[in-house]
Design a protein around this motif. Sequence first.
Motif, PDB file in Angstrom:
ATOM      1  N   PHE A 107       4.572  -5.108  -7.416  1.00  0.00           N
ATOM      2  CA  PHE A 107       4.608  -3.777  -8.023  1.00  0.00           C
ATOM      3  C   PHE A 107       5.795  -3.594  -8.970  1.00  0.00           C
ATOM      4  CE2 PHE A 107       1.695  -3.101  -4.549  1.00  0.00           C
ATOM      5  CZ  PHE A 107       0.774  -2.193  -5.077  1.00  0.00           C
ATOM      6  N   GLU A 108       6.513  -4.681  -9.218  1.00  0.00           N
ATOM      7  CA  GLU A 108       7.602  -4.693 -10.200  1.00  0.00           C
ATOM      8  C   GLU A 108       8.613  -3.578  -9.961  1.00  0.00           C
ATOM      9  OE1 GLU A 108       5.595  -4.578 -13.995  1.00  0.00           O
ATOM     10  OE2 GLU A 108       5.136  -6.721 -13.904  1.00  0.00           O
ATOM     11  N   VAL A 109       9.032  -3.456  -8.705  1.00  0.00           N
ATOM     12  CA  VAL A 109      10.024  -2.438  -8.373  1.00  0.00           C
ATOM     13  C   VAL A 109      11.389  -3.058  -8.061  1.00  0.00           C
ATOM     14  CG1 VAL A 109       8.305  -0.809  -7.522  1.00  0.00           C
ATOM     15  CG2 VAL A 109       9.321  -2.448  -5.933  1.00  0.00           C
ATOM     16  N   GLY A 110      11.550  -4.338  -8.348  1.00  0.00           N
ATOM     17  CA  GLY A 110      12.786  -5.038  -8.031  1.00  0.00           C
ATOM     18  C   GLY A 110      12.597  -5.865  -6.785  1.00  0.00           C
ATOM     19  N   ALA A 111      12.667  -7.194  -6.928  1.00  0.00           N
ATOM     20  CA  ALA A 111      12.315  -8.091  -5.827  1.00  0.00           C
ATOM     21  C   ALA A 111      13.173  -7.870  -4.590  1.00  0.00           C
ATOM     22  CB  ALA A 111      12.418  -9.541  -6.296  1.00  0.00           C
ATOM     23  N   PHE A 112      14.476  -7.783  -4.763  1.00  0.00           N
ATOM     24  CA  PHE A 112      15.384  -7.727  -3.617  1.00  0.00           C
ATOM     25  C   PHE A 112      16.016  -6.341  -3.530  1.00  0.00           C
ATOM     26  CE2 PHE A 112      15.207 -12.156  -5.000  1.00  0.00           C
ATOM     27  CZ  PHE A 112      14.745 -12.749  -3.833  1.00  0.00           C
ATOM     28  N   SER A 144       0.829  -1.207   0.000  1.00  0.00           N
ATOM     29  CA  SER A 144       0.000   0.000   0.000  1.00  0.00           C
ATOM     30  C   SER A 144       0.862   1.255   0.000  1.00  0.00           C
ATOM     31  CB  SER A 144      -0.958   0.003   1.193  1.00  0.00           C
ATOM     32  OG  SER A 144      -0.248   0.030   2.426  1.00  0.00           O
ATOM     33  N   GLY A 145       2.058   1.159   0.587  1.00  0.00           N
ATOM     34  CA  GLY A 145       2.979   2.284   0.540  1.00  0.00           C
ATOM     35  C   GLY A 145       3.463   2.556  -0.868  1.00  0.00           C
ATOM     36  N   ILE A 146       3.778   1.497  -1.609  1.00  0.00           N
ATOM     37  CA  ILE A 146       4.202   1.653  -3.009  1.00  0.00           C
ATOM     38  C   ILE A 146       3.051   2.210  -3.843  1.00  0.00           C
ATOM     39  CG2 ILE A 146       5.013   0.457  -5.066  1.00  0.00           C
ATOM     40  CD1 ILE A 146       6.328  -1.604  -3.189  1.00  0.00           C
ATOM     41  N   ALA A 147       1.858   1.651  -3.657  1.00  0.00           N
ATOM     42  CA  ALA A 147       0.693   2.128  -4.404  1.00  0.00           C
ATOM     43  C   ALA A 147       0.427   3.600  -4.113  1.00  0.00           C
ATOM     44  CB  ALA A 147      -0.534   1.288  -4.056  1.00  0.00           C
ATOM     45  N   ALA A 148       0.528   3.987  -2.845  1.00  0.00           N
ATOM     46  CA  ALA A 148       0.301   5.384  -2.472  1.00  0.00           C
ATOM     47  C   ALA A 148       1.322   6.299  -3.132  1.00  0.00           C
ATOM     48  CB  ALA A 148       0.362   5.525  -0.957  1.00  0.00           C
ATOM     49  N   GLN A 149       2.563   5.842  -3.163  1.00  0.00           N
ATOM     50  CA  GLN A 149       3.626   6.637  -3.769  1.00  0.00           C
ATOM     51  C   GLN A 149       3.384   6.830  -5.262  1.00  0.00           C
ATOM     52  OE1 GLN A 149       7.468   4.812  -3.076  1.00  0.00           O
ATOM     53  NE2 GLN A 149       8.405   6.792  -2.640  1.00  0.00           N
ATOM     54  N   GLN A 150       2.856   5.788  -5.904  1.00  0.00           N
ATOM     55  CA  GLN A 150       2.610   5.859  -7.349  1.00  0.00           C
ATOM     56  C   GLN A 150       1.348   6.646  -7.674  1.00  0.00           C
ATOM     57  OE1 GLN A 150       2.548   1.748  -8.614  1.00  0.00           O
ATOM     58  NE2 GLN A 150       4.782   1.538  -8.541  1.00  0.00           N
TER      59      GLN A 150
END
Length: 248
Positions: A113-118, A25-31
């Motif tokens: 969210f395809e931001v890089g797994a690690f 949800s943090g990634i989604a909010a940022q996007q």
Amino acid sequence: MSGLARRLVAEFVGSALLVAVVVGSGIAAQQLSPGDVGLQLLENSTATVFGLAVLILVFGPVSGAHFNPVVSLADWWLGRRTGTGLRGGELVAYVGAQVAGCSVGAVLANVMFEVGAFQVSTHDRVSDGHLVGEIVATAGLLAVIFALARTGRAALSAGAVGAYIGAAYWFTSSTSFANPAVTVGRMFSDTFAGIAPGSVPAFVGAQLLGAVLGLGLIVWLYPDTGANADNVVVPHEHTTESDTLSHR
């Protein structure tokens, strides 16, 4: 599958999904709301409140839905004299499942969210105010959980714990991690919800201190709290006699 194994799976999966909710949800909010940190925090906290409440309802009857080493540690410490709560070996297993689950949950959110797994976070959060915020957030969380168990209202924990964490997102400067396993897990996402590895030891130390203060308050208010340790966070399965014998 033994009773303890079921409980550990519940703690692992529940902890993983909790961090997936927080980080995702943090990634989604940022996007969705770039440049508006207040709106991002609102979106992140709202998802966390609902997600945590649902996870407690789903996994609570199996493991108690601790999802948090300080909750498990407090459960063991309070129940050790009355034979309630976690045993020593169960405590170690619970904490291991929680830390592993939270780490996996962060990676899962990254993948979704395809931001890089690690990833390793670069978000440095340590300040005096943040550490005080973690002490307050954790003390309050422990007080809510054990007060409900002691007064026979553990069935309300899903809503009450979710509501407390949602409020603490906003009234604490640290946005209320209040959980060493979640803190470790959030190291592995360099996003809105992440925390740099260098900030983790101080946060965990503040959380442990907060747990001591919260428990001290509850024990002072309700001296016989330990008798209800089996009901934390909600009443759940207990180790059977055969499980007990196999772990001696």
